[in-house]
Design an enzyme around this catalytic site. Structure first.
Site: not given
Ligand code: GCW
Length: 676
Positions: A145, A265, A269, A302, A342, A364, A370
Site C-alpha cells: 500500500e 490501526k 478508515e 495509532r 495526512d 510517524e 504517497e
Molecule cells: O494516508 C492514508 C493512506 C492509506 C493509509 C492510511 C493510514 C495504510 O492513503 O493508504 O493506510 O493513511 O495511515 O492508515
C-alpha cells in the site's frame, strides 16, 4: 532551524568507471579492507561488526571492545565510544553491548567513506530513542500500500524455506543507519499474519534480522479473535477475547523470543477497533498491552482517526485521544502522524504532540512519497522532518517510526534519491538534532561521489543544493501557502482540486480542504471557523489564529482569505499563488540543469535514470500548476501575472485525466506518457 553546514570542501571524490544499479545504496565501499581488526567477544553480532570492518577498513588497527565500565554504561547497550589512541596508531570502539559495537563499526566506515580525519577521534554516541522503527505497509499478497518500488520484499510464499539474500542486505542496511525495528505488515492488517503458518515465516525473517540488531513487530487486526479465532466478539473486556490474545502472544513468543510487539490501526478508515464495542482506545490498547507485558512487548497504537462527522478532520485525533491522557498502560505508545491530517507536502505539526503529558508518544513520518510524487519526483524529506522538530521537542517523544519506501526494485526505492529518505530517517531516529544539511552531505558522499577528484566539488555542491530545495519545490508546484489535499482521488498522484465523487465522504474531497469560492480560498480553522487553532499552545494559537500574523506557509491551512488579501510580499493572494506555482516549476527546471552537470561525474546508469525521472517531474510540475491555477482562476476571476509562464494545458483536458487506482508500481507514469 538552519544550522551551519560544512560545504564539500574536503569532499573525496568520485567516479566509479563501472555501471551502478543503486542496489548497494549508500554502502558502496570497496571490499579491499586491509587492516587488523580484533574483537574481545565472539557472538553473531560482534562477528558481523568485525567482518564489516575487515572487508572495508583501510586504516590503523581497530579493536572492538565489549566492556561494561562507567563510561560505556552511561551510553547504553547501543551506544559506543570511538577513540584513537597511541598517537593515532590504534582505534578502539568500546560499548557496553554488542549492538553498540556494530553501530560503532558502521560509524567508522562512514567516516572513511566521507573522507573524515581519523587522527584524533573521540566520539561518544548513543541513540536518542530506543525504538527506531520502519513500518511496512506490505500486504500478504506482496502488494505494498502506497509502495512505489516494486513488490513487497517479503516473499511469503517462499518463506520460511527459502530466504532471499535481500533479507540480509535489508537488515545490514538498516543497521548501518541505526534502525532497530521493523513492522513487517500493513496497518490495514490481515488477521492471517497471526496464524501459525505465517508466524513460522515471521520467525524465519526475525532470525535473519536478529544479528543485525533488528527486532520484528507486527501490525494486528483488532478483530483477529473473530476472524482467526472464531469468537463472536473482539470486545477488549470480554474474557474469551482477553484469553485469546494472551494465548496468541504466548505462541508468538515461542516462535520469536525477542518479538517487539504490535502496531494497531483501530477504528480508522474502516478498520475494526474497540469503539465497535463501545470501548475506548485506551481499553483496547491496554488489553493488548497486558498480554504483551510479561514478555516486555509493547503496543504502538495509532492516533490516525477521523470519523465522517462534522468535526474538522484536522481536529479529530486530538479530540479523541487527548481526553484519554493518563489512561494507557506504560507499555503503550501512541503513534501520531507528524501533521494533523495526512502526510501532506506541508502541514503544521499535530497539536496532539505535547498535549498528553502522562502518555508515551511517538511520531510517524512517511518515507514513501504517497503525497510527494511517488518514486517519480525527487524530494529529499529530511527538511520536512527537521521542520517538525522545530515545534516538537525530540525529548518529548519515546520513539520514531517511518513508513518505508522499500520494495523489490533493484535500487530498493524506485528513485535513486528516494534512498536518501530511508537514510535520513535512520540518521534522524538515531539523532534528531542532526541537520538535514549534514545528512544530505553524508549521504551524497557515500552514494554518488566516492573517489578523490576536486574538480567535481562544484557539481556535488549543486546537487546538494538541489536536494535541499527539493521538498519546498514540491510544496510550491503542488500546494503552496498552506493548501492541502488537492490530490486526485484514490491514488494521490496528480492534481484534482475539482474532484467530486457523489456519495463519497466529504473529507475525502479536495473542496473540503481548499473551499475555493468567489469569496476566496482556504479552510477557516481560526476562532471564526473550526477553531482548530485552539488546540495549539497559546503562543502558536494566537500566531496562527490571526490572519495578519499567520505565516504564509500555513495561511490557507488556517484561514479562508479573500483573493485580494495582501500577502507578506505585498502581492495579492492570487498573484502570490501564481508566483509560488511558477516558482516550483522553475525550480524543477533548474534541477534538470543541475543534474545534467553531473553527467560524466557519476555512473551513466544512475545518471540517466535520475535524468529521466526529472523529466517526468518537470512535466508533472507544469500539470500541477496548470490544473490548480486554471481551476482556481474560475473563482478568483483574476489573471495570471504576465511575467510567469502561460498554461500549456486546457482545464477541460486535465479534468479528463484519470489514472488507475492501483497502489503498487507507478501507474501514473505510463498513463501520462500515453496521454501526452
Ligand atoms: O494516508 C492514508 C493512506 C492509506 C493509509 C492510511 C493510514 C495504510 O492513503 O493508504 O493506510 O493513511 O495511515 O492508515
Amino acid at each position: 532551524m538552519k544550522r551551519i553546514f560544512t560545504l564539500f570542501l574536503l569532499l573525496p571524490f568520485l567516479l566509479p568507471a563501472f555501471a551502478e544499479d543503486g542496489s548497494r545504496l549508500w554502502l558502496r565501499y570497496s571490499t579491499d579492507g586491509n587492516a587488523t581488526v580484533s574483537c574481545n567477544k565472539q557472538s553473531p553480532i560482534s562477528e558481523i561488526a568485525t567482518a564489516e570492518l575487515r572487508k572495508a577498513w583501510k586504516g590503523v588497527p581497530v579493536a572492538l571492545n565489549l566492556q561494561r565500565n562507567k563510561e560505556s554504561q552511561t551510553l547504553g547497550e547501543e551506544g559506543y565510544i570511538l577513540r584513537t589512541s597511541d598517537n593515532g596508531q590504534n582505534i578502539t570502539i568500546t560499548s557496553a553491548g554488542e549492538h553498540g559495537l556494530l553501530y560503532g563499526a558502521f560509524h567508522l566506515l562512514r567516516l572513511q567513506d566521507t573522507g573524515a580525519d581519523f587522527s584524533k577521534l573521540n566520539i561518544k554516541e548513543s541513540p536518542a530513542y530506543n525504538l527506531r522503527i520502519l513500518n511496512h505497509w506490505d500486504n500478504l499478497d506482496r502488494t505494498v500500500e502506497r509502495g512505489y518500488a516494486g513488490q513487497s520484499l517479503w516473499d511469503w510464499e517462499a518463506l520460511p524455506a527459502t530466504l532471499s539474500d535481500r533479507y540480509t542486505d535489508y537488515a545490514r542496511t538498516n543497521a548501518s543507519v541505526g534502525i532497530n525495528g521493523t513492522v513487517l505488515n500493513n496497518v490495514n492488517a490481515s488477521s492471517q499474519i497471526l496464524s501459525a503458518e505465517y508466524l513460522e515465516k515471521v520467525k524465519a525473517l526475525a532470525d535473519v534480522f536478529r544479528p543485525y540488531g533488528i527486532r520484528v513487530y507486527l501490525s494486528v487486526n483488532f478483530a483477529s479473535p473473530m476472524q482467526l479465532g472464531g469468537l463472536p466478539t473482539a470486545d477488549p473486556l470480554n474474557k474469551d477475547v482477553i484469553a485469546w490474545w494472551k494465548n496468541k502472544v504466548k505462541e508468538i513468543y515461542r516462535f520469536i523470543p525477542d518479538f517487539g510487539g504490535f502496531l494497531v490501526k483501530a477504528n480508522s478508515e474502516g478498520q475494526p477497533g474497540p469503539c465497535d464495542f463501545d470501548r475506548t482506545h485506551a481499553e483496547g490498547a491496554n488489553m493488548l498491552a497486558d498480554a504483551l507485558k510479561p514478555y516486555k512487548g509493547i503496543v504502538m497504537w495509532r492516533a490516525f482517526v477521523y470519523s465522517p462527522t462534522d468535526a474538522d478532520r484536522a481536529k479529530q485525533a486530538y479530540l479523541e485521544f487527548q481526553p484519554l491522557d493518563g489512561q494507557f498502560r506504560n507499555n503503550v505508545i501512541i503513534q501520531i502522524k507528524n501533521g494533523p491530517v495526512d502526510f501532506q507536502p506541508r502541514e503544521p505539526y499535530s497539536p496532539l504532540f505535547g498535549a498528553m503529558p502522562r502518555t508515551a508518544q511517538m511520531v510517524e513520518f512517511q518515507i514513501t512519497q504517497e503525497y510527494l510524487g511517488f518514486s517519480n519526483h525527487l524530494a529529499y524529506l529530511a527538511p520536512m522532518w527537521e521542520e517538525f522538530f522545530d515545534f516538537v521537542q525530540p525529548s518529548s517523544l519515546k520513539a520514531m517510526s517511518g513508513v518505508a519506501n522499500i520494495g523489490t526494485d533493484t535500487n530498493w526505492c524506485g528513485h535513486h534519491f528516494a534512498q536518501s529518505n530511508w537514510y535520513a530517517f535512520g540518521r534522524l531516529a538515531w539523532n534528531p538534532e542532526l541537520s538535514s544539511e549534514a545528512i544530505a552531505e553524508e549521504w551524497l558522499k557515500q552514494t554518488f561521489f566516492d573517489a578523490h577528484n576536486q574538480q567535481h566539488v562544484p557539481v556535488a555542491y549543486e546537487v546538494y543544493r538541489m536536494m535541499m530545495e527539493s521538498r519546498e519545490a514540491v510544496v510550491d508546484y503542488m500546494m503552496p501557502l498552506g493548501l492541502h489535499h488537492l490530490f486526485a482521488w484514490g491514488h494521490h498522484y496528480g492534481p484534482e482540486p475539482w474532484c467530486d465523487i457523489p456519495g463519497a465522504r466529504k473529507d475525502w474531497m479536495p473542496s473540503y480542504y481548499h473551499k475555493a469560492g468567489k469569496s476566496g480560498i482556504g479552510f477557516d480553522r481560526s476562532h471564526t471557523g473550526s477553531n482548530a487553532t485552539a488546540q495549539y499552545p497559546d503562543s502558536l494559537c494566537s500566531l496562527y489564529d490571526n490572519i495578519s500574523t499567520c505565516p504564509d506557509e500555513y495561511l490557507l491551512w488556517f484561514h479562508h482569505a479573500p483573493w485580494n488579501h495582501t500577502m507578506q510580499s505585498g502581492r495579492t493572494l492570487w498573484d502570490e499563488l501564481c508566483y509560488r506555482y511558477d516558482k516550483g516549476v522553475q525550480q524543477v527546471r533548474s534541477f534538470q540543469r543541475i543534474w545534467d552537470l553531473a553527467e560524466g561525474c557519476i555512473d551513466e546508469e544512475r545518471f540517466k535514470d535520475v535524468q529521466s525521472r526529472l523529466k517526468i517531474q518537470a512535466r508533472d510540475a507544469v500539470w500541477w500548476k496548470d490544473a490548480c491555477l486554471l481551476y482556481f482562476m474560475e473563482y478568483s476571476d483574476m489573471r495570471i501575472p504576465h511575467d510567469i509562464e502561460r498554461p500549456v494545458h486546457e482545464l477541460d483536458d486535465l479534468k479528463q485525466v484519470k489514472l488507475p487506482i492501483g497502489n503498487h508500481e507507478c501507474p501514473a507514469r505510463k498513463m501520462l506518457n500515453q496521454r501526452r
